[in-house]
Design an enzyme around this catalytic site. Structure first.
Site, PDB file in Angstrom:
ATOM      1  CE  LYS A  22      -1.547   1.871   3.929  1.00 49.33           C
ATOM      2  NZ  LYS A  22      -1.467   3.306   4.152  1.00 49.33           N
ATOM      3  CG  ASN A  23       2.643   2.655   3.588  1.00 46.60           C
ATOM      4  OD1 ASN A  23       1.450   2.939   3.499  1.00 46.60           O
ATOM      5  ND2 ASN A  23       3.267   2.497   4.742  1.00 46.60           N
ATOM      6  CB  CYS A 116      -3.533   6.922  10.922  1.00 53.06           C
ATOM      7  SG  CYS A 116      -4.075   5.365  10.235  1.00 53.06           S
ATOM      8  NE  ARG A 121       1.279  10.309  10.259  1.00 50.72           N
ATOM      9  CZ  ARG A 121       0.891   9.233   9.601  1.00 50.72           C
ATOM     10  NH1 ARG A 121      -0.270   8.682   9.862  1.00 50.72           N
ATOM     11  NH2 ARG A 121       1.662   8.704   8.681  1.00 50.72           N
ATOM     12  CG  ASP A 306       3.401   1.318   9.408  1.00 49.59           C
ATOM     13  OD1 ASP A 306       3.125   2.197  10.243  1.00 49.59           O
ATOM     14  OD2 ASP A 306       3.464   1.557   8.185  1.00 49.59           O
ATOM     15  NE  ARG A 398      -6.532   4.684   5.747  1.00 43.27           N
ATOM     16  CZ  ARG A 398      -5.525   5.119   6.489  1.00 43.27           C
ATOM     17  NH1 ARG A 398      -5.689   5.269   7.782  1.00 43.27           N
ATOM     18  NH2 ARG A 398      -4.383   5.429   5.968  1.00 43.27           N
TER      19      ARG A 398
HETATM   20  C1  UD1 Z   1       4.926   6.675   6.317  1.00 39.42           C
HETATM   21  C2  UD1 Z   1       3.962   5.522   6.182  1.00 39.42           C
HETATM   22  C3  UD1 Z   1       3.469   5.054   7.544  1.00 39.42           C
HETATM   23  C4  UD1 Z   1       4.668   4.750   8.444  1.00 39.42           C
HETATM   24  C5  UD1 Z   1       5.639   5.911   8.473  1.00 39.42           C
HETATM   25  C6  UD1 Z   1       6.909   5.608   9.245  1.00 39.42           C
HETATM   26  C7  UD1 Z   1       2.850   5.922   4.074  1.00 39.42           C
HETATM   27  C8  UD1 Z   1       1.584   6.240   3.353  1.00 39.42           C
HETATM   28  N1  UD1 Z   1       2.809   5.946   5.387  1.00 39.42           N
HETATM   29  O1  UD1 Z   1       4.212   7.747   6.914  1.00 39.42           O
HETATM   30  O2  UD1 Z   1       2.668   3.892   7.354  1.00 39.42           O
HETATM   31  O3  UD1 Z   1       4.169   4.520   9.754  1.00 39.42           O
HETATM   32  O4  UD1 Z   1       6.026   6.276   7.137  1.00 39.42           O
HETATM   33  O5  UD1 Z   1       7.518   4.479   8.736  1.00 39.42           O
HETATM   34  O6  UD1 Z   1       3.850   5.608   3.447  1.00 39.42           O
HETATM   35  N2  UD1 Z   1       7.154  14.452  10.589  1.00 39.42           N
HETATM   36  C9  UD1 Z   1       7.268  15.794  10.868  1.00 39.42           C
HETATM   37  N3  UD1 Z   1       7.228  16.679   9.821  1.00 39.42           N
HETATM   38  C10 UD1 Z   1       7.100  16.288   8.529  1.00 39.42           C
HETATM   39  C11 UD1 Z   1       7.012  14.901   8.241  1.00 39.42           C
HETATM   40  C12 UD1 Z   1       7.042  14.004   9.292  1.00 39.42           C
HETATM   41  O7  UD1 Z   1       7.366  16.193  12.020  1.00 39.42           O
HETATM   42  O8  UD1 Z   1       7.051  17.149   7.623  1.00 39.42           O
HETATM   43  C13 UD1 Z   1       7.213  13.462  11.687  1.00 39.42           C
HETATM   44  C14 UD1 Z   1       5.941  12.618  11.825  1.00 39.42           C
HETATM   45  O9  UD1 Z   1       4.966  13.279  12.582  1.00 39.42           O
HETATM   46  C15 UD1 Z   1       6.501  11.378  12.492  1.00 39.42           C
HETATM   47  C16 UD1 Z   1       7.896  11.233  11.898  1.00 39.42           C
HETATM   48  O10 UD1 Z   1       8.214  12.516  11.374  1.00 39.42           O
HETATM   49  O11 UD1 Z   1       6.585  11.576  13.874  1.00 39.42           O
HETATM   50  C17 UD1 Z   1       8.044  10.212  10.794  1.00 39.42           C
HETATM   51  O12 UD1 Z   1       7.015  10.394   9.853  1.00 39.42           O
HETATM   52  P1  UD1 Z   1       7.170   9.983   8.325  1.00 39.42           P
HETATM   53  O13 UD1 Z   1       8.348   9.078   8.178  1.00 39.42           O
HETATM   54  O14 UD1 Z   1       7.119  11.201   7.496  1.00 39.42           O
HETATM   55  O15 UD1 Z   1       5.859   9.137   8.106  1.00 39.42           O
HETATM   56  P2  UD1 Z   1       4.830   9.218   6.901  1.00 39.42           P
HETATM   57  O16 UD1 Z   1       5.570   9.403   5.623  1.00 39.42           O
HETATM   58  O17 UD1 Z   1       3.732  10.144   7.238  1.00 39.42           O
END
Ligand code: UD1
Length: 419
Positions: A22-23, A116, A121, A306, A398
């Protein structure tokens, strides 16, 4: 709303074929916005999130053709550069349309995301990367309004911490930028390598994906391609942990076992047997006790956040005390009270959960709180005595393709009930 009803206590036995990730699929789909030629994805999972993103792409004028296990997207011309709130709020990954639309049309307006409820985030890293590439960004009434009149420009970007989404988003924007972009402290997840491979097949010049430093030489134009989505390591890990938690023997096929290097030793330490060959992984536990294992979540190649909830379901039945630390998201223990309703003994303190194993769990009515947490409740339900009802299963739909069918084929007494 549907619920999943499980009669627990039956060991699992059978084979499960793992779907496309999915991701990865969500980011690959977004890549279609970068070219006026068709992009065909095979090994596509059929999920609520992917169907939903298909609708969002149609909103930009993309022709989306859904086949069995494949999806073709053709963004011949972009008829809109706006992603409205209603189409973005339900899924955070929709936000990744911003970079490609901006790269191709030099302007974009995208609602801030939902997704979620696992912590705040934010998207600051995404926006800072686009700003570094020369985008002008304004936040107004819940929307990001971005423009880059002469197009995006290559830049050196150092992420303050690792973000999967920001790494992917920066790659999606930088492929059409003028000049070279270097991403330092990039995420190294297999989904990032998948995205780079697909973009390169479309004509991009990305090197270093899967390492901390990724270099992107901007190109003028990308073309279409046909690309197979990588198998879902989180789905595979979820079923491996379910087999270890419930007991029995489950063979996973269409799996990339090398993408779960952090999981296999921990499952073995917990007392299950893991046997790998080239194309499959067999996970077995036949009556032996589950041992406590401490784990902390980390960016890849560390233990994935995850799979944290699913690992916890197993630890609830361990013959001792384990500690699980969540380092990625600040609020990802919402499954704990639900597991406790089934008799688990869990104490949460900040980013740590202390799990005191109990000899058995008891079926209960519980509620899915997020996508991966839902899977942990299903595993706990299959291991528990009696009946478990998992409500709010739209979370599950989802991201897990036909979970009740795949588990039912392994002997689980599990069914979906319409309410
Ligand atoms: C993706 C995955 C999710 C997985 C996560 C971590 C998808 C659709 N989702 O989510 O399933 O749990 O990677 O492996 O691929 N953060 C900030 N600012 C930003 C971006 C992120 O503070 O601009 C923080 C987030 O709140 C979190 C951390 O960084 O605490 C890591 O998030 P991130 O790796 O970006 O996760 P996602 O890409 O949202």
């Amino acid at each position: 709303m549907d619920k999943i009803v499980i009669e627990g206590g039956t060991p699992l036995s059978g084979q499960i074929s793992i779907s496309g990730a999915k991701n990865s699929a969500l980011k690959l789909m977004v890549a279609c916005l970068l070219t006026d030629e068709p992009l065909e994805l095979t090994n596509m999972p059929n999920l609520r999130d992917t169907r939903f993103l298909g609708h969002l792409l149609e909103n930009f004028g993309v022709k989306v053709t859904d086949g069995v296990g494949n999806l073709t997207m053709h963004a011949k011309t972009l008829t809109s550069t706006t992603a409205p709130y209603d189409l973005v709020r339900k899924m955070r990954a929709s936000f990744n349309v911003l970079g490609p639309v901006l790269a191709r049309a030099h302007k974009a307006k995208v609602s801030l995301p939902g997704g979620c409820a696992i912590g705040a985030r934010p998207v600051d890293l995404h926006l800072n990367a686009l700003k570094a590439m020369g985008a002008e960004i304004e936040l107004s009434e819940g929307y990001v309004i971005a423009s880059a009149s002469g197009g995006l420009k290559g830049a050196e970007i150092t992420f303050p911490f690792i973000s999967v989404g920001a790494t992917e988003h920066s790659m999606l924007a930088a492929v059409l930028a003028k000049g070279e972009t270097v991403l330092n402290n990039a995420a190294r997840e297999p989904e990032i390598v998948d995205l780079a491979n697909c973009l390169n097949a479309m004509g991009a010049k990305i090197s270093g994906a899967g390492r901390s430093e990724v270099t992107i030489q901007g190109v003028k134009k990308l073309g279409g391609t046909k690309f197979a989505v990588v198998p879902d390591r989180i789905e595979a890990g979820t079923y491996a942990l379910a087999a270890a938690t419930v007991g029995g023997a489950v063979r996973l096929v269409n799996v990339r076992s090398d993408h779960l290097g952090s999981l296999w030793p921990l499952i073995a330490q917990a007392g299950a047997k893991v046997t790998m060959d080239e194309n499959s992984v067999l996970v077995e536990r036949h009556g032996t006790p589950i041992h406590p294992v401490d784990v902390e979540t980390q960016a890849y190649p560390g233990f994935p956040t995850d799979l944290q909830a699913q690992f916890m379901a197993m630890m609830c039945l361990a013959d001792g005390v384990s500690i699980i630390r969540e380092n990625i998201f600040e609020n990802r223990f919402m499954h704990c009270p639900e597991l406790s309703r089934m008799g688990a003994n869990i104490t949460v303190s900040g980013r740590e959960a202390i799990i005191r194993g109990v000899p058995k769990l008891k079926g209960a009515q519980v509620m899915a709180t997020d996508l991966r947490a839902s899977a942990s409740l299903i595993a706990a339900g299959m291991a528990a005595e009696g009946t478990t009802e998992v409500g709010r299963v739209y979370h599950l739909d989802r991201g897990f393709e036909q979970i009740e069918v795949k588990l039912g084929n392994c002997g689980a007494r599990i069914k979906r009930v319409k309410e």
